[in-house]
Scaffold this motif. Structure first.
Motif, PDB file in Angstrom:
ATOM      1  N   PHE A   1      25.454   7.219 -42.094  1.00 54.62           N
ATOM      2  CA  PHE A   1      26.445   6.282 -41.547  1.00 54.62           C
ATOM      3  C   PHE A   1      26.394   6.251 -40.015  1.00 54.62           C
ATOM      4  N   VAL A   2      26.392   5.025 -39.472  1.00 51.95           N
ATOM      5  CA  VAL A   2      26.410   4.819 -38.015  1.00 51.95           C
ATOM      6  C   VAL A   2      27.584   3.898 -37.707  1.00 51.95           C
ATOM      7  N   LYS A   3      28.304   4.197 -36.629  1.00 49.57           N
ATOM      8  CA  LYS A   3      29.482   3.374 -36.287  1.00 49.57           C
ATOM      9  C   LYS A   3      29.030   2.048 -35.667  1.00 49.57           C
ATOM     10  N   THR A   4      29.068   0.990 -36.435  1.00 49.98           N
ATOM     11  CA  THR A   4      28.633  -0.334 -35.978  1.00 49.98           C
ATOM     12  C   THR A   4      29.560  -1.376 -36.614  1.00 49.98           C
ATOM     13  N   PRO A   5      29.458  -2.645 -36.206  1.00 53.03           N
ATOM     14  CA  PRO A   5      30.267  -3.676 -36.864  1.00 53.03           C
ATOM     15  C   PRO A   5      30.053  -3.700 -38.382  1.00 53.03           C
TER      16      PRO A   5
ATOM     17  N   ALA B   1      17.342 -12.060 -33.196  1.00 51.10           N
ATOM     18  CA  ALA B   1      18.507 -12.055 -34.105  1.00 51.10           C
ATOM     19  C   ALA B   1      18.946 -13.514 -34.138  1.00 51.10           C
ATOM     20  N   ARG B   2      20.084 -13.810 -34.793  1.00 50.43           N
ATOM     21  CA  ARG B   2      20.513 -15.219 -34.822  1.00 50.43           C
ATOM     22  C   ARG B   2      21.237 -15.627 -33.545  1.00 50.43           C
ATOM     23  N   ARG B   3      22.052 -14.739 -32.966  1.00 49.62           N
ATOM     24  CA  ARG B   3      22.963 -15.144 -31.878  1.00 49.62           C
ATOM     25  C   ARG B   3      22.256 -15.149 -30.518  1.00 49.62           C
TER      26      ARG B   3
ATOM     27  N   ALA C   1      23.523  -4.089 -54.850  1.00 51.44           N
ATOM     28  CA  ALA C   1      22.713  -5.041 -54.079  1.00 51.44           C
ATOM     29  C   ALA C   1      22.126  -4.369 -52.834  1.00 51.44           C
ATOM     30  N   TYR C   2      22.990  -3.726 -52.051  1.00 46.53           N
ATOM     31  CA  TYR C   2      22.517  -3.125 -50.796  1.00 46.53           C
ATOM     32  C   TYR C   2      21.508  -2.010 -51.076  1.00 46.53           C
ATOM     33  N   GLY C   3      21.876  -1.092 -51.980  1.00 43.25           N
ATOM     34  CA  GLY C   3      20.986   0.034 -52.283  1.00 43.25           C
ATOM     35  C   GLY C   3      19.651  -0.447 -52.840  1.00 43.25           C
TER      36      GLY C   3
ATOM     37  N   ALA D   1      18.758  -7.360 -32.637  1.00 44.45           N
ATOM     38  CA  ALA D   1      19.021  -6.684 -31.352  1.00 44.45           C
ATOM     39  C   ALA D   1      20.416  -6.974 -30.802  1.00 44.45           C
ATOM     40  N   THR D   2      21.259  -7.683 -31.566  1.00 45.60           N
ATOM     41  CA  THR D   2      22.512  -8.164 -30.953  1.00 45.60           C
ATOM     42  C   THR D   2      23.711  -7.243 -31.144  1.00 45.60           C
ATOM     43  N   SER D   3      23.640  -6.294 -32.056  1.00 51.58           N
ATOM     44  CA  SER D   3      24.793  -5.394 -32.192  1.00 51.58           C
ATOM     45  C   SER D   3      24.364  -4.076 -32.815  1.00 51.58           C
ATOM     46  N   GLY D   4      25.292  -3.117 -32.807  1.00 54.81           N
ATOM     47  CA  GLY D   4      25.079  -1.843 -33.495  1.00 54.81           C
ATOM     48  C   GLY D   4      23.819  -1.101 -33.063  1.00 54.81           C
TER      49      GLY D   4
HETATM   50  N1  LIG Z   1      25.500   1.259 -39.754  1.00 51.90           N
HETATM   51  C1  LIG Z   1      25.081   2.057 -40.726  1.00 51.90           C
HETATM   52  O1  LIG Z   1      25.776   3.015 -41.136  1.00 51.90           O
HETATM   53  C2  LIG Z   1      23.724   1.860 -41.347  1.00 51.90           C
HETATM   54  C3  LIG Z   1      23.262   2.837 -42.224  1.00 51.90           C
HETATM   55  C4  LIG Z   1      22.016   2.673 -42.811  1.00 51.90           C
HETATM   56  C5  LIG Z   1      21.247   1.569 -42.505  1.00 51.90           C
HETATM   57  N2  LIG Z   1      21.730   0.630 -41.646  1.00 51.90           N
HETATM   58  C6  LIG Z   1      20.884  -0.521 -41.352  1.00 51.90           C
HETATM   59  O2  LIG Z   1      20.708  -0.605 -39.969  1.00 51.90           O
HETATM   60  C7  LIG Z   1      20.428  -1.954 -39.597  1.00 51.90           C
HETATM   61  C8  LIG Z   1      21.326  -2.355 -38.446  1.00 51.90           C
HETATM   62  O3  LIG Z   1      22.647  -2.307 -38.909  1.00 51.90           O
HETATM   63  P1  LIG Z   1      23.921  -2.102 -37.973  1.00 51.90           P
HETATM   64  O4  LIG Z   1      24.768  -1.101 -38.653  1.00 51.90           O
HETATM   65  O5  LIG Z   1      23.519  -1.893 -36.562  1.00 51.90           O
HETATM   66  O6  LIG Z   1      24.630  -3.519 -38.218  1.00 51.90           O
HETATM   67  P2  LIG Z   1      25.098  -4.705 -37.270  1.00 51.90           P
HETATM   68  O7  LIG Z   1      25.783  -4.192 -36.071  1.00 51.90           O
HETATM   69  O8  LIG Z   1      25.795  -5.644 -38.186  1.00 51.90           O
HETATM   70  O9  LIG Z   1      23.697  -5.349 -36.795  1.00 51.90           O
HETATM   71  C9  LIG Z   1      22.919  -6.115 -37.656  1.00 51.90           C
HETATM   72  C10 LIG Z   1      21.852  -6.811 -36.832  1.00 51.90           C
HETATM   73  O10 LIG Z   1      21.058  -7.605 -37.730  1.00 51.90           O
HETATM   74  C11 LIG Z   1      21.075  -8.959 -37.292  1.00 51.90           C
HETATM   75  N3  LIG Z   1      21.048  -9.844 -38.449  1.00 51.90           N
HETATM   76  C12 LIG Z   1      21.862  -9.813 -39.534  1.00 51.90           C
HETATM   77  N4  LIG Z   1      21.574 -10.830 -40.359  1.00 51.90           N
HETATM   78  C13 LIG Z   1      20.559 -11.512 -39.776  1.00 51.90           C
HETATM   79  C14 LIG Z   1      19.830 -12.676 -40.136  1.00 51.90           C
HETATM   80  N5  LIG Z   1      20.090 -13.370 -41.259  1.00 51.90           N
HETATM   81  N6  LIG Z   1      18.852 -13.108 -39.313  1.00 51.90           N
HETATM   82  C15 LIG Z   1      18.576 -12.421 -38.162  1.00 51.90           C
HETATM   83  N7  LIG Z   1      19.228 -11.326 -37.766  1.00 51.90           N
HETATM   84  C16 LIG Z   1      20.220 -10.882 -38.568  1.00 51.90           C
HETATM   85  C17 LIG Z   1      22.377  -9.102 -36.513  1.00 51.90           C
HETATM   86  O11 LIG Z   1      22.270 -10.137 -35.548  1.00 51.90           O
HETATM   87  P3  LIG Z   1      22.926 -11.615 -35.631  1.00 51.90           P
HETATM   88  O12 LIG Z   1      24.257 -11.481 -36.295  1.00 51.90           O
HETATM   89  O13 LIG Z   1      22.979 -12.043 -34.198  1.00 51.90           O
HETATM   90  O14 LIG Z   1      21.949 -12.404 -36.431  1.00 51.90           O
HETATM   91  C18 LIG Z   1      22.429  -7.747 -35.795  1.00 51.90           C
HETATM   92  O15 LIG Z   1      21.632  -7.760 -34.648  1.00 51.90           O
HETATM   93  C19 LIG Z   1      20.626  -2.780 -40.873  1.00 51.90           C
HETATM   94  O16 LIG Z   1      19.380  -3.027 -41.470  1.00 51.90           O
HETATM   95  C20 LIG Z   1      21.454  -1.867 -41.753  1.00 51.90           C
HETATM   96  O17 LIG Z   1      21.296  -2.136 -43.124  1.00 51.90           O
HETATM   97  C21 LIG Z   1      22.945   0.739 -41.051  1.00 51.90           C
END
Ligand SMILES: NC(=O)c1ccc[n+]([C@@H]2O[C@H](COP(=O)([O-])OP(=O)(O)OC[C@H]3O[C@@H](n4cnc5c(N)ncnc54)[C@H](OP(=O)(O)O)[C@@H]3O)[C@@H](O)[C@H]2O)c1
Length: 260
Positions: free
Chosen positions: A189-193, A38-40, A156-158, A15-18
């Motif tokens: 694709f979503v604009k996130t960190p 989440a961790r933070r 790995a990711y896929g 819940a901490t980003s993106g």
């Molecule tokens: N952005 C894209 O284009 C996209 C596309 C397809 C799927 N996704 C999926 O959407 C999800 C969210 O991604 P996002 O793009 O929003 O990325 P993000 O901004 O990096 O957010 C990732 C979230 O997961 C948490 N997280 C990561 N590692 C963790 C761990 N070891 N333990 C607990 N929490 C953890 C992070 O919190 P902390 O760092 O605080 O732990 C953060 O809240 C992911 O599963 C990603 O694979 C994203």
């Protein structure tokens, strides 16, 4: 923005980003009781401030006990869960010239094992909400459109997301008899960190708010496969069912050339 009916007890993991942050902001603004993980811790507390129905429950997907403890804490506060959104995940791309087993294990462990730990911790709470309160619980997890189609550097990711989607599709069949639904979310694709780190073009990338809206609409309909933006994800799905030789030809156009 879409909304979820009623006042629900929700566990949002990641819940901490993106995407997760946008989901958390929206669900809290709607007045649901939301356990934020989440961790933070500080980022979770910032999100929770001014929301009396928010519960901050830090955890690490690589620490099974932390997720068990989180589940127990949520149970003590909420006495069951109507909805779980397992959104947390990580992405690292492989450079096959330096085959990095540690990287692959990191991604698989976080995205696959981490989700399993959440399911393990959440199932008793979903069952409690159903048995005690007549809830019709829903478990949802964020996979990825990359689960539909193997792409270069995404070994790995896929694979982690394909494993997650496959696991959840099986789980859905077994939980049907228990009246617990499972939704699988496949974003493009979503604009996130997570994607801000990418150095390649990301067609039709949408905002986290767009993603949160599409996810909430899908959850409200209890859709089995929530995917967006649709023009992109339908294209990827279509490529995923092409004959292998054609898929290979398309995939090869996306590989890196020499040292780029
Ligand atoms: N952005 C894209 O284009 C996209 C596309 C397809 C799927 N996704 C999926 O959407 C999800 C969210 O991604 P996002 O793009 O929003 O990325 P993000 O901004 O990096 O957010 C990732 C979230 O997961 C948490 N997280 C990561 N590692 C963790 C761990 N070891 N333990 C607990 N929490 C953890 C992070 O919190 P902390 O760092 O605080 O732990 C953060 O809240 C992911 O599963 C990603 O694979 C994203």
């Amino acid at each position: 923005m879409a909304s979820l009916t009623g006042k629900q007890r929700i566990w949002l993991v990641g819940a901490t980003s993106g995407i997760g942050l946008a989901l958390g902001q929206h669900l809290l603004a709607e007045g649901h009781r939301v356990a934020l993980s989440a961790r933070r811790r500080e980022a979770l507390e910032e999100l929770a401030q001014d929301h009396k129905d928010a519960l901050v429950v830090p955890l690490d997907l690589n620490d099974r006990q932390s997720i068990r403890s989180a589940g127990q804490r949520i149970d003590a506060e909420f006495a069951g869960l109507d909805l779980v959104i397992h959104n947390a995940g990580t992405c690292e791309y492989l450079d096959v010239r330096h085959f990095d087993v540690d990287l692959i294990e990191r991604v698989l462990a976080t995205n696959v094992n981490g989700a399993l730990y959440t399911i393990d911790a959440a199932l008793p709470l979903l069952r409690r909400a159903r048995d005690r309160d007549g809830s019709h619980p829903l478990f949802a997890a964020v996979s990825s459109a990359s689960a539909y189609l193997p792409l270069p550097r995404a070994e790995a990711y896929g694979a982690s997301k394909a494993a997650l989607s496959h696991f959840l599709e099986s789980l859905r069949l077994d939980l049907a008899a228990e009246n617990i639904d499972v939704s699988i979310i496949h974003p493009g694709f979503v604009k996130t960190p997570l994607t801000d780190r990418n150095d390649f073009s990301m067609p039709m990338r949408v905002s986290p708010e767009f993603a949160a809206d599409a996810i909430i609409k899908g959850l409200e309909k209890r859709a089995l496969d929530i995917h967006f933006p649709r023009r992109f994800t339908f294209g990827i799905k279509l490529m995923g069912i092409l004959p292998p030789a054609l898929r290979r030809r398309i995939g090869l156009t996306m590989t890196r050339k020499s040292d780029d």
